[in-house]
Motif scaffolding. Structure first.
Motif, PDB file in Angstrom:
ATOM      1  N   GLU A  41       0.859  -1.178   0.000  1.00 48.65           N
ATOM      2  CA  GLU A  41       0.000   0.000   0.000  1.00 48.65           C
ATOM      3  C   GLU A  41       0.899   1.234   0.000  1.00 48.65           C
ATOM      4  O   GLU A  41       1.482   1.595   1.010  1.00 48.65           O
ATOM      5  N   SER A  42       1.025   1.838  -1.159  1.00 49.99           N
ATOM      6  CA  SER A  42       1.973   2.935  -1.322  1.00 49.99           C
ATOM      7  C   SER A  42       1.551   4.155  -0.520  1.00 49.99           C
ATOM      8  O   SER A  42       0.387   4.560  -0.533  1.00 49.99           O
ATOM      9  N   GLY A  43       2.508   4.727   0.190  1.00 45.57           N
ATOM     10  CA  GLY A  43       2.271   5.947   0.950  1.00 45.57           C
ATOM     11  C   GLY A  43       3.273   7.010   0.551  1.00 45.57           C
ATOM     12  O   GLY A  43       4.408   6.704   0.189  1.00 45.57           O
ATOM     13  N   THR A  44       2.853   8.270   0.602  1.00 47.30           N
ATOM     14  CA  THR A  44       3.731   9.390   0.273  1.00 47.30           C
ATOM     15  C   THR A  44       3.614  10.446   1.358  1.00 47.30           C
ATOM     16  O   THR A  44       2.501  10.881   1.673  1.00 47.30           O
ATOM     17  N   THR A  45       4.729  10.830   1.930  1.00 44.17           N
ATOM     18  CA  THR A  45       4.752  11.840   2.982  1.00 44.17           C
ATOM     19  C   THR A  45       5.882  12.825   2.692  1.00 44.17           C
ATOM     20  O   THR A  45       6.976  12.421   2.310  1.00 44.17           O
ATOM     21  N   GLY A  46       5.606  14.094   2.883  1.00 44.42           N
ATOM     22  CA  GLY A  46       6.643  15.106   2.699  1.00 44.42           C
ATOM     23  C   GLY A  46       7.647  15.074   3.838  1.00 44.42           C
ATOM     24  O   GLY A  46       7.291  14.875   4.994  1.00 44.42           O
ATOM     25  N   MET A  91       3.036   1.537   3.275  1.00 37.44           N
ATOM     26  CA  MET A  91       2.371   1.907   4.526  1.00 37.44           C
ATOM     27  C   MET A  91       1.945   0.705   5.340  1.00 37.44           C
ATOM     28  O   MET A  91       1.685   0.826   6.545  1.00 37.44           O
ATOM     29  N   LYS A  92       1.845  -0.486   4.728  1.00 35.98           N
ATOM     30  CA  LYS A  92       1.475  -1.681   5.486  1.00 35.98           C
ATOM     31  C   LYS A  92       2.640  -2.207   6.308  1.00 35.98           C
ATOM     32  O   LYS A  92       2.441  -2.955   7.263  1.00 35.98           O
ATOM     33  N   LYS A  93       3.835  -1.822   5.922  1.00 35.46           N
ATOM     34  CA  LYS A  93       5.015  -2.317   6.621  1.00 35.46           C
ATOM     35  C   LYS A  93       5.690  -1.242   7.478  1.00 35.46           C
ATOM     36  O   LYS A  93       6.308  -1.549   8.501  1.00 35.46           O
ATOM     37  N   TYR A  94       5.580   0.008   7.060  1.00 30.23           N
ATOM     38  CA  TYR A  94       6.345   1.052   7.723  1.00 30.23           C
ATOM     39  C   TYR A  94       5.482   2.277   8.003  1.00 30.23           C
ATOM     40  O   TYR A  94       4.456   2.503   7.367  1.00 30.23           O
ATOM     41  N   THR A  95       5.935   3.069   8.968  1.00 32.31           N
ATOM     42  CA  THR A  95       5.327   4.360   9.255  1.00 32.31           C
ATOM     43  C   THR A  95       6.308   5.448   8.843  1.00 32.31           C
ATOM     44  O   THR A  95       7.480   5.161   8.564  1.00 32.31           O
TER      45      THR A  95
END
Length: 319
Positions: A41-46, A91-95
């Motif tokens: 689950e791809s996540g993008t954070t600045g 996002m399923k593996k990391y924060t």
């Protein structure tokens, strides 16, 4: 099993081998299906970060990649550059905390922080609150007594950078005291209001700023929602430093610290006076004697002058 002289395999052996191959195929199929069922689950954070020298090395790790890398501010004296980027990760593996920790462990990065919403406006808008037209505060802080001690116009020769929501440069009380003569659109009036408190022109039928002879260097870092991203504030800070501001005003604050922003502020404080609002909701910084005290940054840093507001009866205001 009996093997003949021509090495012919018996039917029993063929069956055993067939069963073995079938089992291996099933195990492989189950493994593949399991892998397919757990999609990333791809996540993008600045994020914002600082490095010594120029950021040239590709530092993507197995758990993240960086894109949209932008240079915010180059501190040539200390050979430190500040950047913003987008971090992509599963996002399923990391924060985002895992990503920041991984970056901090790299020898390339000095400081790393999330590019979070740091600031909210700390004063009422000049467009909606006529209360601020009353300048009783000049007497409360002894401004006029201080003016009499000066041999020249208060604030003359001083440039004050106001990192805020912009400024309305045609305002009659400000147009003669603006360092950068362009309309940095101010959607909610907050930056215009703050600039007026500092350097509203005198002797023109209106009010007067505390240092009404100073020049205002307006730097837009937020919009009509009164919120600012750390990356935009760092970029604004760099602009103020590079363009010779004497004082840098930041009428905003947040409960959470940013190591990257703190580093940039500390280095700027060596040659510039930094001022910030201590916070909203009648909450003072933690080193005060008031109840419910809480640190608001950047005002809580020892190298920043923290300012709170009081009303005409000297009570702490809600803003």
């Amino acid at each position: 099993m009996t093997q003949n002289k021509y090495n012919v395999v018996s039917e029993g052996d063929i069956m055993k081998r067939g069963i073995y191959i079938y089992i291996m195929i099933m195990i492989a199929a189950v493994s593949i299906m399991g892998a397919l069922s757990v999609k990333a689950e791809s996540g993008t954070t600045g994020v914002v970060f600082s490095v010594h020298g120029e950021y040239l090395t590709k530092t993507d790790e197995d758990i993240y990649t960086l894109s949209d890398i932008e240079l915010l501010y180059s501190d040539e004296e200390n050979n430190i550059n500040y950047y913003s980027a987008k971090a992509h990760y599963d996002m399923k593996k990391y924060t985002i905390d895992d990503i920041i920790q991984a970056m901090e462990l790299s020898p390339i990065f000095e400081d790393v922080s999330e590019d979070s919403v740091m600031c909210e406006k700390a004063f009422p808008s000049i467009l909606t609150d006529s209360y601020i037209d009353k300048e009783w505060y000049l007497d409360a802080i002894g401004a006029q007594d201080a003016w009499r001690l000066l041999s020249d116009t208060p604030g003359k020769g001083v440039t004050v950078a106001v990192i805020d929501s912009g400024i309305y440069y045609k305002h009659r009380d400000l147009k003669n005291n603006i360092w950068n003569l362009n309309d940095i659109i101010d959607e909610d009036g907050h930056g215009t209001h703050v600039s007026g408190i500092i350097a509203m022109s005198a002797f023109n039928g209106g009010g007067a700023g505390v240092a009404y002879g100073a020049d205002i260097m307006s730097i837009k870092a937020g919009g009509s929602d009164g919120k600012f991203l750390i990356s935009k504030v760092i970029k604004a800070l760099g602009y103020a430093v590079d363009n010779g501001a004497d004082i840098i005003n930041m009428s905003f604050g947040a409960e959470n610290e940013s190591a990257v922003f703190k580093s940039a502020l500390y280095k700027a404080s060596k040659d510039h006076v930094l001022v910030a609002s201590a916070g909203n909701d009648s909450i003072a910084n933690d080193d005060s004697d008031l109840e419910n005290a809480q640190n608001i940054y950047p005002a809580a840093y020892p190298f920043v002058i923290g300012v709170m507001a009081s009303d005409e009866k000297n009570n702490i205001t809600s803003w």
